[in-house]
Design a protein around this motif. Structure first.
Motif, PDB file in Angstrom:
ATOM      1  N   CYS A  51      48.268  45.212  45.370  1.00 45.40           N
ATOM      2  CA  CYS A  51      48.732  44.822  44.367  1.00 45.40           C
ATOM      3  C   CYS A  51      49.457  43.581  44.700  1.00 45.40           C
ATOM      4  N   SER A  87      41.621  43.230  40.226  1.00 46.03           N
ATOM      5  CA  SER A  87      41.958  43.892  38.899  1.00 46.03           C
ATOM      6  C   SER A  87      40.929  45.386  38.748  1.00 46.03           C
ATOM      7  N   ALA A 119      41.777  49.209  38.821  1.00 46.66           N
ATOM      8  CA  ALA A 119      41.530  49.920  37.683  1.00 46.66           C
ATOM      9  C   ALA A 119      40.671  51.208  38.365  1.00 46.66           C
ATOM     10  N   PHE A 134      51.501  54.435  43.140  1.00 41.34           N
ATOM     11  CA  PHE A 134      51.940  53.337  43.005  1.00 41.34           C
ATOM     12  C   PHE A 134      53.739  53.240  43.103  1.00 41.34           C
ATOM     13  N   HIS A 135      54.105  54.503  43.219  1.00 40.32           N
ATOM     14  CA  HIS A 135      55.644  54.787  43.474  1.00 40.32           C
ATOM     15  C   HIS A 135      56.160  54.369  42.071  1.00 40.32           C
ATOM     16  N   ASP A 144      58.309  50.257  43.346  1.00 44.51           N
ATOM     17  CA  ASP A 144      57.461  50.198  42.172  1.00 44.51           C
ATOM     18  C   ASP A 144      56.093  49.035  42.383  1.00 44.51           C
ATOM     19  N   LEU A 145      54.815  49.416  42.764  1.00 42.91           N
ATOM     20  CA  LEU A 145      54.148  48.435  43.224  1.00 42.91           C
ATOM     21  C   LEU A 145      53.421  47.565  42.253  1.00 42.91           C
ATOM     22  N   ILE A 146      53.484  48.049  41.114  1.00 41.39           N
ATOM     23  CA  ILE A 146      52.599  47.524  40.079  1.00 41.39           C
ATOM     24  C   ILE A 146      52.854  47.076  38.573  1.00 41.39           C
ATOM     25  N   SER A 147      54.143  47.569  38.574  1.00 42.13           N
ATOM     26  CA  SER A 147      54.682  47.422  36.870  1.00 42.13           C
ATOM     27  C   SER A 147      55.131  46.141  36.645  1.00 42.13           C
ATOM     28  N   LEU A 179      53.766  43.370  37.703  1.00 42.45           N
ATOM     29  CA  LEU A 179      52.639  42.358  37.714  1.00 42.45           C
ATOM     30  C   LEU A 179      52.465  41.579  36.260  1.00 42.45           C
ATOM     31  N   PRO A 180      52.211  40.428  36.168  1.00 48.59           N
ATOM     32  CA  PRO A 180      52.181  39.777  34.629  1.00 48.59           C
ATOM     33  C   PRO A 180      51.150  40.716  33.906  1.00 48.59           C
ATOM     34  N   SER A 215      49.331  39.877  31.671  1.00 48.39           N
ATOM     35  CA  SER A 215      47.819  39.530  31.855  1.00 48.39           C
ATOM     36  C   SER A 215      46.867  40.191  32.647  1.00 48.39           C
ATOM     37  N   ILE A 216      47.511  40.418  33.942  1.00 49.21           N
ATOM     38  CA  ILE A 216      46.921  41.181  34.819  1.00 49.21           C
ATOM     39  C   ILE A 216      46.666  42.569  34.360  1.00 49.21           C
ATOM     40  N   SER A 255      43.998  43.027  32.083  1.00 49.72           N
ATOM     41  CA  SER A 255      42.763  43.109  32.644  1.00 49.72           C
ATOM     42  C   SER A 255      42.371  44.532  33.526  1.00 49.72           C
ATOM     43  N   ILE A 256      43.529  45.025  33.969  1.00 50.72           N
ATOM     44  CA  ILE A 256      43.397  46.503  34.462  1.00 50.72           C
ATOM     45  C   ILE A 256      42.878  47.356  33.787  1.00 50.72           C
TER      46      ILE A 256
END
Lengths: 344, 421
Positions: A104, A123, A127, A142-143, B8-11, B13-14, B16-17, B20-21
């Motif tokens: 991340c 990405s 996914a 992802f916590h 929280d690792l991921i929420s 992120l921009p 746009s990313i 795309s994920i």
């Protein structure tokens, strides 16, 4: 890579670029490797920075030294022109093997450096991590905080917008439900043969409005009216009642919809980060709105018969289902509830 | 609270990313992320690429149930979606024509759809595309499988359309022609499984053309930029007769106006179709960019077809790869070998030809002469591979090989490969 602007690179002497991360540490890196990053490349060409330690290029905050190392490894490999597609693919597959936290961070850093191939690679890797996992597993990986209410979980896609008024209404329903359940236990059941109420919503609202304006008053009115309107649960009018309920619900739901639409887009971002507590709920609305909500909740309350909790659930879901039912994939909870109500 | 945000690792992120994920995920998983946490609730709703198939719904055995479930799923997803939708794809055999699909297309037409792919099941009625599709002005790609298309008279064309793929689509012939000619930016055209279609293709930007079906009459009127052509022509006898009687030259009508051609692939009756009509004689056109030719079901015994092939390759000075597949008819007439004397004496040379593959060879005289001709005229040839037709007996194969060995080769590097299965 530009050829005219930078100095000619002699075979023995490599040219280095100086980069500074947000924590202040400075490192140097081979010029061709650094130039592979569009953002660094632009900085060099436009501002001329990076040629010495004092004039190191400041990297965006999201790039820490560890992640910078990874990014430079990536650039170092891919900037070599002669590699075959297969080689590059093999490298990418090995490169991407790291723990989720690092992945991340790497995605975020690559994005801030505008290194699109690496952003795409990470990405896709993220996914792949998400694919096929249950929500619990994803939250674990992802916590993520498990901060949706039970109600929201059962019908997670009920609302089109995240309007606070709609969410408030949901919470109010839950609260009223609980209160009425408590009151049921206290009061005697007056079995009253009541015919199906065919009056329109407007009539009922004006009837309610004839009472006091503030919330307390509304509550007391509700008690009295509830007793009068209590229906015998065994009465065989449920179908027609449901039918008219649905229409009323639809009408009400659509008025909510109309009200919420103007502010939906602007509020969406804000709502996403607000935390609502039951206790705080009243503070965030103006009194008029709250009154109206109270009235409408009370309206539902009055028109239902004694098996309040289940019927409330049904009505809620029916009313929502008219517009949009939850996508049938969240497990057995939703599916079980809706099969009995399927009116198609 | 602050702790949660940091863990929280991921929420964060921009968007746009995140998008795309989510686009890399199957749509069911992407929508399921709304269940993860408050922040994720609506992250999927702004996805611009929506791709649906029957895997979105639970797989029970019942076809009707899956179909219904899929309709509900797609309708709800569209309803919850926010913002523009650039790509919408539904490919499943579980869905037949139903009114919901009309509504989806209406919804998409209001949300800036650019790429539409619709592939429905075979049973039952074919879906009749609603007229609102023709209001989608931003369309760049349309793929329709098993539909009925009926452009309204007021339709002026898709001004942004670059790719059109119609597979088993019911549409009036003049409607197709005007549809093609009214899309000025069209680059890729693919028409499959049409019945008895007579087509004049007028598409000034067309680069890739793929045709498969029963075509009565094709002429490429205005396709000067065509680069890639792949044709599989089914011909009924009456089509053949009709063509025989016309005084046109099919070869020139089809291949006469495409000087930029780089790759040509012809299946089934392609060479036969080209051979019908007048003999073009010396071709007015040279295919300077044509590098790859693949022709299947070439009936070498038919002199006219052989002539077509010869004309093609002698007018392609930069030809690199040639693949010819014979058609296993036995020789009926006595072959005119004088023809090969004359051709052999001509001074044409294939200066760039490196790879030749001859498949389904029956050892017919004209086939052998053709191979001899190629070997003599290809100074840089590297591989000549020959695969006999399955019906050829071992003795016949031996005769073929013996004859092959006797041919002189212009290229010192030429390797002769006889492939046995």
């Amino acid at each position: 890579m530009s050829e005219g602007v930078m100095a000619v690179v002699k075979p023995e002497m490599k040219s280095y670029i100086w980069l500074q991360t947000a924590d202040g540490s400075i490192q140097q890196v081979e010029e061709e490797v650094a130039m592979f990053c569009p953002m660094i490349c632009r900085e060099i060409l436009q501002t001329g920075m990076g040629s010495s330690k004092n004039y190191a290029i400041s990297l965006p905050q999201r790039v820490n030294p560890a992640v910078l190392g990874l990014i430079l490894d990536y650039c170092r490999f891919h900037q070599v022109p002669g590699r075959s597609n297969k080689e590059r693919k093999t490298f990418d597959e090995k490169f991407i093997r790291m723990d989720t936290k690092k992945l991340c961070e790497l995605t975020s850093a690559a994005d801030s450096l505008q290194l699109k191939p690496l952003v795409d690679l990470t990405s896709r890797a993220l996914a792949r991590i998400i694919e096929g996992k249950t929500p619990e597993e994803i939250r674990e990986t992802f916590h993520l905080p498990d901060d949706l209410t039970e109600e929201e979980k059962l019908e997670p896609l009920r609302n089109i917008t995240d309007d606070p008024r709609i969410r408030l209404l949901n919470r109010l329903y839950a609260r009223k439900r609980k209160e009425l359940k408590d009151r049921e236990k206290l009061k005697n059941v007056e079995v009253e043969e009541e015919r199906v109420d065919q009056r329109s919503v407007d009539d009922l609202l004006t009837f309610i409005n004839g009472g006091n304006g503030d919330s307390k008053g509304v509550k007391t009115n509700k008690n009295k009216k509830k007793n009068r309107r209590r229906k015998d649960p065994t009465k065989d009018s449920s179908n027609s009642v449901n039918g008219s309920h649905n229409k009323e619900l639809e009408a009400l739901s659509s008025t909510f919809q109309d009200e919420s639409r103007p502010s939906s887009s602007s509020n969406l971002q804000d709502c996403a980060s607000l935390e609502f507590d039951d206790g705080d709920v009243d503070d965030d609305l103006d009194p008029a709105m709250k009154e109206q909500l109270d009235r409408e909740v009370e309206d539902f309350a009055r028109r239902l018969n004694s098996d309040w909790p289940e019927r409330m659930q049904e009505i809620l879901s029916l009313g929502q289902e008219r517009r949009l039912a939850p996508i049938n994939m969240n497990g057995n909870g939703s599916a079980r509830r809706y099969t009995s109500l399927d009116r198609r | 609270m602050g702790d949660e945000l940091e863990r929280d690792l991921i929420s964060n992120l921009p968007q746009s990313i995140i998008e795309s994920i989510l686009t890399c995920l199957p749509i069911g998983d992407a929508i399921r992320t709304s269940y993860l946490s408050r922040k994720w609730r609506y992250k999927w709703t702004t996805l611009t690429h929506l791709v649906f198939d029957e895997k979105c719904v639970t797989q029970c055995g019942d076809q009707a149930l899956i179909g219904k479930g899929l309709i509900n799923f797609i309708t709800r997803a569209l309803f919850l979606h926010q913002g523009p939708i650039h790509k919408f794809q539904v490919c499943t055999s579980y869905l037949q024509s139903c009114p919901d699909i009309d509504q989806w297309i209406l919804f998409l037409s209001r949300n800036g759809i650019k790429e539409l792919v619709l592939e429905l099941g075979e049973d039952g009625e074919w879906f009749r595309v609603p007229s609102c599709l023709f209001n989608c002005e931003k369309l760049t790609r349309v793929d329709l499988f098993r539909c009925e298309l009926d452009p309204p008279p007021s339709f002026k064309g898709f001004l942004c359309l670059k790719s059109l793929n119609l597979y088993q689509v019911l549409v009036a012939p003049d409607a197709i022609e005007s549809l093609i000619s009214s899309c000025p930016l069209l680059e890729t055209l693919s028409l499959s499984y049409f019945d008895s279609l007579a087509l004049n293709i007028c598409a000034p930007n067309l680069k890739y053309l793929y045709l498969e079906g029963e075509f009565k009459d094709i002429s490429l009127d205005n396709t000067p930029l065509l680069v890639d052509l792949s044709v599989a022509l089914y011909m009924t006898d009456e089509n053949a007769e009709h063509s025989e009687q016309s005084s046109n030259c099919n070869f020139l009508k089809f291949l006469g106006g495409i000087p930029r051609l780089e790759r040509l692939i012809g299946h089934i009756y392609f060479t036969k179709y080209l051979s019908i009509g007048k003999d073009p004689g010396v071709l007015p056109i040279t295919y300077n960019h044509l590098k790859i030719i693949e022709l299947y079901q070439v009936s070498f015994e038919d002199m006219k077809e052989t002539l077509v092939v010869l004309r093609l390759i002698t007018n392609s000075p930069n030809l690199k790869e040639l693949q010819l597949s014979g058609s296993s008819l036995t020789s009926v007439e006595s072959p005119d070998l004088d023809f090969w004397e004359k051709e052999g004496a001509s001074d044409c040379t294939f200066h760039k030809l490196k790879v030749v593959k001859m498949t389904d060879m029956s050892g017919l005289p004209h086939e052998m002469e053709f191979i001899r001709f190629l070997l003599r005229k290809s100074p840089v040839l590297e591989i000549m591979s020959i695969t006999p037709c399955v019906f050829v007996t071992m003795e016949a194969r031996l005769i073929i090989v013996t004859e092959l060995l006797s041919f002189t080769r212009a290229s010192p590097k030429a390797g002769l490969v006889f492939i046995q299965d």
